[in-house]
Scaffold this motif. Structure first.
Motif, PDB file in Angstrom:
ATOM      1  N   UNK A 153     -11.487  29.354 -42.066  1.00  0.00           N
ATOM      2  CA  UNK A 153     -11.417  28.223 -42.971  1.00  0.00           C
ATOM      3  C   UNK A 153     -10.389  27.215 -42.487  1.00  0.00           C
ATOM      4  N   UNK A 154     -10.872  25.970 -42.193  1.00  0.00           N
ATOM      5  CA  UNK A 154      -9.860  25.045 -41.745  1.00  0.00           C
ATOM      6  C   UNK A 154      -9.218  24.261 -42.999  1.00  0.00           C
ATOM      7  N   UNK A 155      -9.710  24.293 -43.959  1.00  0.00           N
ATOM      8  CA  UNK A 155      -9.062  23.511 -45.034  1.00  0.00           C
ATOM      9  C   UNK A 155      -9.487  23.903 -46.385  1.00  0.00           C
ATOM     10  N   UNK A 156      -8.675  23.798 -47.566  1.00  0.00           N
ATOM     11  CA  UNK A 156      -9.017  23.978 -48.976  1.00  0.00           C
ATOM     12  C   UNK A 156      -8.483  22.594 -49.615  1.00  0.00           C
ATOM     13  N   UNK A 157      -9.575  21.683 -50.062  1.00  0.00           N
ATOM     14  CA  UNK A 157      -9.141  20.650 -50.863  1.00  0.00           C
ATOM     15  C   UNK A 157      -9.939  20.782 -52.247  1.00  0.00           C
ATOM     16  N   UNK A 170     -15.555  26.533 -40.707  1.00  0.00           N
ATOM     17  CA  UNK A 170     -16.264  26.249 -39.323  1.00  0.00           C
ATOM     18  C   UNK A 170     -16.753  27.406 -38.566  1.00  0.00           C
ATOM     19  N   UNK A 171     -16.278  28.519 -38.754  1.00  0.00           N
ATOM     20  CA  UNK A 171     -16.769  29.788 -38.164  1.00  0.00           C
ATOM     21  C   UNK A 171     -17.033  31.062 -39.055  1.00  0.00           C
ATOM     22  N   UNK A 172     -18.009  31.789 -38.650  1.00  0.00           N
ATOM     23  CA  UNK A 172     -18.272  33.096 -39.474  1.00  0.00           C
ATOM     24  C   UNK A 172     -19.666  32.666 -40.226  1.00  0.00           C
ATOM     25  N   UNK A 173     -20.086  31.687 -40.274  1.00  0.00           N
ATOM     26  CA  UNK A 173     -21.282  31.333 -41.225  1.00  0.00           C
ATOM     27  C   UNK A 173     -22.431  30.618 -40.111  1.00  0.00           C
TER      28      UNK A 173
END
Length: 425
Positions: free
Chosen positions: A382-386, A393-396
């Motif tokens: 997770x790069x951001x929560x908004x 960006x990764x793991x999916x």
């Protein structure tokens, strides 16, 4: 005794009968059939993972301020004798209109007096120019007269030498010669003084013109005009009031020229970095902060300036947003100075990003995936929560099925049934 034994026998008979019935019911009962319980995997709803480009929006709040506001003040003292009918708080003003004016009667008289002095100075210069022409003509005549009297003197001197002319006649001719020479000298002296006199006349004209310009300037300063189309913010004067130079009489601000100062947390600056490259001006969408449910119009804007220093108290980066124009018919929804607004600044664009709802996250960095009818508990980057979204960006991988149904007691690898569109639960 016989009656007691009879009652005892009755009780014993009843008990034996009851015991017999109970034994008959016990041995005649049906045996229950055993059924094997089938294990059914839980049915879950899934949404596919979709990657794409996402704009990193940064949210900030600020208060609207006028870009161009002017405090109105007179430069000269006087009594206010005119106020524009629309010069009142909240009213709209037009460019070039006279908003305030002080009594101009004395100033008008000063301007007329200065104009008369200019006319008089110009007349003096014209008179001196004509006098110069006259002196030039007189000098020519004086030269001719001197030449004639000089010849006449030489002739009489020759006659007197041969005793053909009397001493009295010679003296008279000499006197005429000296008089002609003196007249020429006076004219010459007057011509020599012409440049100085002209300089004095021109200085007098320049002084009169300066006095006229001053009078006109004071007359111009006796009134205040609007330099732009705008609105009146405050009014602090009435007709008949005596005002002094520099006294604030009101405040006006320019129409469609509003800004808002916002402060971006330092940790959010990473999403705006490339938006400012090569002189970029990130676009901004503004709404009135305290209007819920989308009732607020949306104004366009741009970040036009980054302040020179970070706010030491809040550790935020101050920026100025220039608000664009928007035709709003409802006067209650117009942007005005002092309105608290929410600004959504468009930051840099990230590629190959999965944007999922916060409700799909099982922990800060965990998702439930459905693969081959089995549950996969997956760690993601997770790069951001908004707001209500999470950016991954990764793991999916594109097309992965993300489980959105609740699964109490979920275990990695447990069987599940994926519900497809149109299926009944």
């Amino acid at each position: 005794m016989p009656s007691f034994l009879l009652r005892l026998i009755r009780v014993a008979v009843v008990l034996l009968l009851a015991a017999g019935v109970a034994l008959w019911l016990f041995f005649s009962r049906e045996k229950p059939q055993k059924k094997e319980m089938a294990h059914t995997p839980p049915t879950v709803l899934c949404v596919p993972a979709v990657s794409g480009s996402s704009d990193m929006t940064v949210e900030a709040f600020g208060t609207v301020i006028p870009r161009n506001s002017v405090k109105l003040a007179m430069e000269i003292a006087g009594r206010i004798d005119y106020i524009h009918p629309d010069f009142r708080e909240g009213a709209r003003i037009n460019k070039g209109e006279i908003l305030l004016r002080i009594d101009q009667r004395t100033l008008v008289l000063d301007e007329k007096r200065a104009r008369v002095q200019v006319d008089q100075s110009r007349a003096d210069i014209r008179l001196l120019k004509q006098e110069t022409l006259n002196l030039k003509a007189d000098a020519g005549l004086a030269h001719s007269n001197l030449k004639l009297t000089s010849k006449e003197l030489e002739r009489f001197r020759a006659l007197a030498k041969n005793q053909f002319a009397s001493k009295t006649s010679l003296d008279k001719v000499e006197q005429q010669y000296l008089s002609a020479k003196n007249q020429l000298q006076k004219i010459t002296n007057a011509q020599e003084l012409v440049p100085s006199r002209m300089a004095l006349k021109k200085s007098a004209l320049a002084s009169a013109q300066a006095a006229l310009a001053t009078a006109r300037l004071m007359l111009e300063k006796s009134e205040i005009k609007a330099d732009f189309y705008g609105f009146v913010m405050t009014k602090q004067v009435q007709v008949g009031e005596y005002v002094n130079p520099g006294q604030v009489l009101g405040v006006i601000y320019e129409k469609d020229a509003l800004d808002v100062d916002i402060r971006i947390p330092l940790e959010e600056l990473q999403w705006l970095g490339s938006a400012f490259e090569d002189g970029g001006r990130p676009p901004v969408r503004l709404t009135i902060a305290n209007l819920e449910g989308g009732r607020s119009p949306v104004w366009p804007g741009h970040v036009v300036r980054i302040k020179a220093a970070v706010d030491e108290k809040t550790r935020t980066m101050p920026m100025t947003v220039e608000i664009g124009t928007l035709d709003v018919k409802d006067p209650l929804l117009l942007l005005r100075p002092g309105i608290f607004v929410k600004c959504r600044v468009k930051g840099e664009q990230k590629e190959d990003v999965f944007k999922v709802s916060r409700t799909l996250m099982r922990s800060p960095d965990t998702l439930y995936l459905a693969r081959a009818d089995h549950l996969v508990i997956k760690k993601v980057k997770v790069i951001r929560r908004f707001e209500e979204d999470v950016y991954i960006t990764g793991g999916l991988a594109p097309g992965d099925l993300i489980v959105e149904s609740p699964l109490p007691g979920a275990l990695d690898g447990m069987p599940i049934t994926v519900k497809k569109g149109g299926d009944n639960p």
